[in-house]
Design a protein around this motif. Sequence first.
Motif, short mmCIF file in Angstrom:
data_model
loop_
_atom_site.label_atom_id
_atom_site.label_comp_id
_atom_site.label_asym_id
_atom_site.label_seq_id
_atom_site.Cartn_x
_atom_site.Cartn_y
_atom_site.Cartn_z
N LEU A 55 10.68 -1.90 10.45
CA LEU A 55 12.15 -1.82 10.38
C LEU A 55 12.70 -3.18 10.00
O LEU A 55 12.39 -4.19 10.63
CB LEU A 55 12.73 -1.38 11.72
N VAL A 56 13.56 -3.22 9.00
CA VAL A 56 14.20 -4.46 8.57
C VAL A 56 15.51 -4.66 9.32
O VAL A 56 15.87 -5.77 9.70
CB VAL A 56 14.43 -4.45 7.05
N LEU A 57 16.24 -3.58 9.57
CA LEU A 57 17.46 -3.59 10.38
C LEU A 57 17.29 -2.57 11.50
O LEU A 57 16.50 -1.63 11.39
CB LEU A 57 18.68 -3.23 9.54
N GLY A 58 18.04 -2.75 12.58
CA GLY A 58 17.97 -1.81 13.70
C GLY A 58 16.74 -1.97 14.55
O GLY A 58 16.51 -1.17 15.47
N GLU A 59 15.95 -3.01 14.31
CA GLU A 59 14.70 -3.18 15.06
C GLU A 59 14.95 -3.52 16.53
O GLU A 59 14.16 -3.16 17.40
CB GLU A 59 13.83 -4.26 14.40
N ASP A 60 16.06 -4.19 16.82
CA ASP A 60 16.35 -4.52 18.21
C ASP A 60 16.76 -3.29 19.01
O ASP A 60 16.38 -3.11 20.17
CB ASP A 60 17.42 -5.61 18.33
N LEU A 100 8.38 -5.94 18.52
CA LEU A 100 9.33 -5.37 17.57
C LEU A 100 8.59 -4.66 16.44
O LEU A 100 7.51 -5.08 16.02
CB LEU A 100 10.22 -6.47 16.99
N ASP A 101 9.16 -3.58 15.95
CA ASP A 101 8.55 -2.79 14.88
C ASP A 101 8.79 -3.50 13.55
O ASP A 101 9.92 -3.57 13.06
CB ASP A 101 9.17 -1.40 14.87
N THR A 102 7.72 -4.00 12.95
CA THR A 102 7.86 -4.72 11.70
C THR A 102 8.14 -3.81 10.52
O THR A 102 8.43 -4.28 9.42
CB THR A 102 6.59 -5.54 11.41
#
Length: 554
Positions: free
Chosen positions: A235-240, A231-233
């Motif tokens: 991004l706080v939201l929308g990472e999934d 997962l892209d750290t």
Amino acid sequence: MRAVTQRYKTAAGQPRIRHNDYGVLKPPAPGTWSPTLSVSVVIAAYGHQDKLDLTLAALAAQSYPRHLLEVVVVDDGTLPALRLPEIVPDNTLLITTEPGSRGRSNARNAGLAHASGDVVHWLDADMVTFHDEVEAHMRWHHLADYLVVMGYVRFVDHTPGTPTPEQVRDAVASAATETLFDEAASEPHAWIVDLAERTNGLRTERDLAYRVHVTNAASVNARLLREAGPLDTGLVLGEDSELGYRLAQRGAAFVLAPEARSRHLGTSMMMRDGEQVRRYNQAFVPDQIPVMRWLRTHPRRQWQVPYVEIVVDVTGASYEDARATVDGFLASTLNDLAITLVAPWSQAREDRRDPLRSAMLDLVLLRGLYRAEPRVRLAEQAPETAAPTPYRMLCPAGWVPGPETLRKLVEQASDQGYGLVSVALDETDEVIAARLEHTGAFARARLVRAPDEPLESAVDDVAGTRWMDGATLGFLPAGEAEPPKRGKAEDPALKREVARLRAENARLTEQLAAATTETGQGQAKPENGAAPTRALGPSTTRPRGPRALLRRLR
């Protein structure tokens, strides 16, 4: 062709899902089969010990074999720290994130680093799974090793202390999870239900199927997940969703499994603050998901992940031919692109005393010309995949696209779902061609093709291929193509005003013509012999104003 494809399918040992039509897979009914794959359930948790206790109690009562199930719980810095309760699955591990690496993405990545299963099953720390939820996921993963499976979640009200972990374990074990909650008041992921209804359970969806990768109840083949990256750290939201998109570019097919049931304790963030969540995501997520075309509306700006990568092998090409090709793509109306120039750049050395005798002078000139152009990159060789960019265009040096060529080509591939569009440019002893590759289709093809099968054959099987004529699309040899010309920036307001004035001019012209016709045919000559009165005299307003303004605007 179909007979050959069937032979390859048997040899490769992997079922071939075309686009996202996973209907070719026939999973066994729960309880009627013998699993062999292991699964790691990864739970990122922050606070809410009471909900975590219920989640673990439900997992302890799963129908999936205990020796194939492990659970990794990641405490994301809760104070006081979370603990493992009495009722947990046999193989359960609790770890804690480091103070400098907190957040949902970091926590899930920490769990992924400890996961040893063949499949990773993401689960939130406030979920109560049905007795066969894990089995319902895993029966799909036993059929193909490139799947992402999304379970069916309903959101229920929760009062702390009810039910108890013991009540959850007993109800789940007896297949009576529904009795724990007020099912009549529960709500589903409404947008997933709507998507399923519009796409036959996601089977007719293509590039946007990645959206169902929601990490509260999704499972992913572990090898595929590690190839796509964690997962892209950032991004706080929308990472999934962003990870789901990258999984798609690695060949993933996305399955909706309504039989994989769970209950979420309380409402989701989207349910509580949907508009604010969407507002937040629209500022961050489109930069990394090129297929979100409805949010990439600006005609000129650049994005972190481009929509198309252009690859031009300029080895041995003249500076003039290579420049013509690159400049043609840079002038495309589809501006969302990056260009990779492939050549032995390390051998192109500039002679500082006698620059005209520099080794590989044409490459030296190209490197100098585009050294400040952010959309042009240099590489010794093209990478095997363009991921995470969804399309890659390979074009020989010396062939120049028209302004609309790339847009037409990509729209054709996207609308029809083609995995490969080949473009015939010229034919002498051999066909000179360019080609547009869909990254996800080529990744899928590599996963399923047999050792002796041409890659393009597998691409045709999983997504389809097509040939098109280069001249029709606007390709020209460098010697015949006009170089891009600098023009004035188009002012949208001015464009609208020009259109309005042209329409007004046409309307007044029609009025003038009608009035002239009426004057010529409907008026008799006066008895005194004078000329008939003009319908529009010198003092009458005529459509000269708009015409004059149009001449100035042109």
